[in-house]
Enzyme design. Structure first.
Site, PDB file in Angstrom:
ATOM      1  N   LYS A   1       0.866  -1.181   0.000  1.00  0.00           N
ATOM      2  CA  LYS A   1       0.000   0.000   0.000  1.00  0.00           C
ATOM      3  C   LYS A   1       0.900   1.227   0.000  1.00  0.00           C
ATOM      4  CE  LYS A   1      -3.820   2.085   2.660  1.00  0.00           C
ATOM      5  NZ  LYS A   1      -4.723   1.928   3.824  1.00  0.00           N
TER       6      LYS A   1
ATOM      7  N   SER B   1      -9.647   2.037   2.796  1.00  0.00           N
ATOM      8  CA  SER B   1      -8.742   2.772   1.943  1.00  0.00           C
ATOM      9  C   SER B   1      -7.700   1.897   1.238  1.00  0.00           C
ATOM     10  CB  SER B   1      -7.997   3.828   2.766  1.00  0.00           C
ATOM     11  OG  SER B   1      -7.185   3.214   3.750  1.00  0.00           O
TER      12      SER B   1
ATOM     13  N   SER C   1      -9.948  -0.184   7.089  1.00  0.00           N
ATOM     14  CA  SER C   1      -9.346  -0.134   5.757  1.00  0.00           C
ATOM     15  C   SER C   1      -8.667  -1.393   5.260  1.00  0.00           C
ATOM     16  CB  SER C   1      -8.363   1.025   5.680  1.00  0.00           C
ATOM     17  OG  SER C   1      -9.066   2.218   5.458  1.00  0.00           O
TER      18      SER C   1
END
Ligand code: GLN
Length: 499
Positions: free
Chosen positions: A82, A157, A181
């Site tokens: 990420k 996210s 997330s």
């Protein structure tokens, strides 16, 4: 299943690691294969940075280490991170214009540990700006498309991580979870994800959103693969003051450890699964409720018993989180001022004007909204009414869980009230997304570990996740439960059409 290089994208972390150990496939072959797939599916928007050269050279080094008898548990396994984890050899944007072209001088601890375990990084994955969002629609670099239906969001996210793993571009990826997330995108995209207990993974080098809530964790296609990744990612780190001081954990071994009294057909015998009534409100979408109930029935067949419990402050977790998280964000994001790193406005009159223009240009709308909310709730005169009150309620939410854990071992429910929505469907109304966080926020506020496990499909053939929440440091028990479910069902093995 016989391994062939044409289908190795269907192999998970464990499968690839075993195949590499048996030398049926090399890291270079696997890495090249997945690079080709990532390049063929750029329209998904999951990668922000794909570095073929760096990945192949790491893969060659992994193959050489293996040949020299120096292989670690993940040697040669391709992954990606990420884009909220800083990396020395690749750019890091946090999904923000503010960090366009930013390069960190060091690796986040999670990145460094996966590297040390032998994993090969293909690149950096799209995410909501500073991890603020539930749909990956807040990234400055465009949305991510859900491989199950490319008109829909992958969740957020950690949307790039979830979409890439679901689309078989990667066997696993890193994510972060502040209020859901990892779990929510895992649920929306039909993959498995675990947010460990606060303190299990180091936050060093993870760009901070809300420091008292932020936790790293893996997304992969099975509990087993998550266990392998989490073992490598986690552990005490003196560079993070909130890191839990405990010995390194072998989550894979914990996942495999049989429960006392378990039998071959009833591996979960004696496990009490608590169902909070507040997690099954009348407004819960029928398809989600149906899928979650099916998964619970499977867990019962495996020997678990279902008990009714209550988390009476579930609804309050929304205002509490949306006070505390923005408050911490407003403080954390003050470092992005255009002085030492990141974007700086090209033209300005004086220092204050430079700050103003830099931040107005660099941050997106949702980030600005949170900075303003956070500044407001921390301001003189409102601090007691909002921030302090939220802190008190946060403690009560954590106490509610402890009461539940006297009646059950694991808590279960949905991850989100619906399946993934259409890109743009919420028309920019932030409240809709905030309200949809209702089932993931409580465990985050309490600092408890939570998992999302594929539990079938709902409306439009979209995946539904079952959430499992454990007591502090009970990751092994969550993984054991999820693994038992995945040994008995095949929802987690389904791939979206065309992938
Ligand atoms: N959806 C939540 C938010 O927007 C959670 C995000 C996260 O866990 N990083 O804040």
């Amino acid at each position: 299943m016989k391994m062939s290089t044409t289908d190795l994208h269907h192999w998970g972390v464990a499968g690839l690691a075993q195949a590499m150990a048996a030398k049926t496939v090399s890291s270079v072959e696997a890495t090249q294969h997945l690079l080709n797939r990532a390049q063929a599916h750029t329209t998904l928007g999951s990668f922000l940075h794909l570095d073929a050269e760096a990945a192949l050279s790491a893969a060659r080094a992994a193959d050489a280490a293996r040949a020299a008898g120096q292989a670690g548990p993940l040697t040669g396994v391709p992954l990606a991170h990420k884009d909220i984890f800083v990396t020395a050899d690749m750019p890091t944007t946090a999904g923000s214009k503010m960090l366009a072209n930013y390069r960190s001088p060091f690796d986040a601890t999670v990145v460094a540990r996966l590297k040390a375990a032998g994993a090969v990084s293909l690149g950096k994955l799209n995410c909501d700006e500073y991890a603020m969002g539930s749909a990956n629609e807040n990234s400055a670099y465009g949305p991510v498309h859900n491989p199950w239906d490319t008109q829909r969001v992958p969740g957020g996210s950690s949307g790039g991580s979830a979409a890439a793993v679901a689309a078989r571009l990667l066997p696993g990826a890193t994510g972060t979870d502040t209020g859901g997330s990892i779990r929510q995108p895992a649920s929306f995209s039909g993959v498995t994800g675990i947010k460990p207990t606060y303190g299990v993974c180091s936050r060093y080098g993870m760009i901070a959103f809300a420091s008292s809530l932020d936790q790293a964790g893996p997304l992969a296609r099975s509990a087993e693969d998550c266990a392998l990744l989490l073992s490598a990612m986690s552990g005490f780190d003196e560079r993070d003051a909130t890191s839990a001081e405990r010995p390194a954990q072998d989550f894979h071994a914990q996942m495999l450890t049989a429960r006392e009294g378990a039998t071959a057909s009833q591996p979960l015998k004696g496990l009490r699964i608590g169902l909070p009534q507040e997690f099954f409100p009348a407004a819960l979408a029928q398809d989600v409720n149906g899928a979650v109930r099916n998964a619970l029935a499977e867990l019962e067949k495996l020997g678990a018993t279902l008990v009714d419990v209550s988390l009476p402050r579930t609804e309050l977790s929304i205002p509490v989180y949306y006070i505390i998280a923005p408050a911490e964000a407003s403080s954390n994001l003050s470092r992005f001022d255009g002085v030492k790193f990141g974007h700086r406005a090209a033209r300005y009159d004086d220092l204050i004007d430079m700050y103003k223009k830099t931040r107005a240009e660099g941050f997106g709308a949702e980030v600005k909204r949170r900075i303003m909310i956070g500044t407001y709730v921390l301001s003189h005169g409102y601090y007691d009414a909002y921030y302090l009150q939220a802190q008190k309620l946060r403690r009560m939410i954590a106490e509610d869980f402890q009461r539940c854990f006297t009646q059950c071992d694991v808590i279960a429910g949905p991850v989100a009230p619906t399946v993934a929505w259409k890109i743009g469907e919420q028309g920019g109304d932030p409240l809709q997304a905030y309200l949809a966080d209702i089932f993931t926020l409580p465990a985050s506020l309490a600092g408890l570990p939570g998992m999302s496990v594929p539990a079938g499909f709902g409306e439009g053939g979209m995946p539904v996740g079952l959430q499992l929440i454990g007591n502090y440091f009970a990751e092994g028990q969550l993984l054991h439960t999820a693994h038992a479910l995945q040994q008995a069902t095949d929802w987690h093995t389904r791939a979206p059409a065309g992938f």
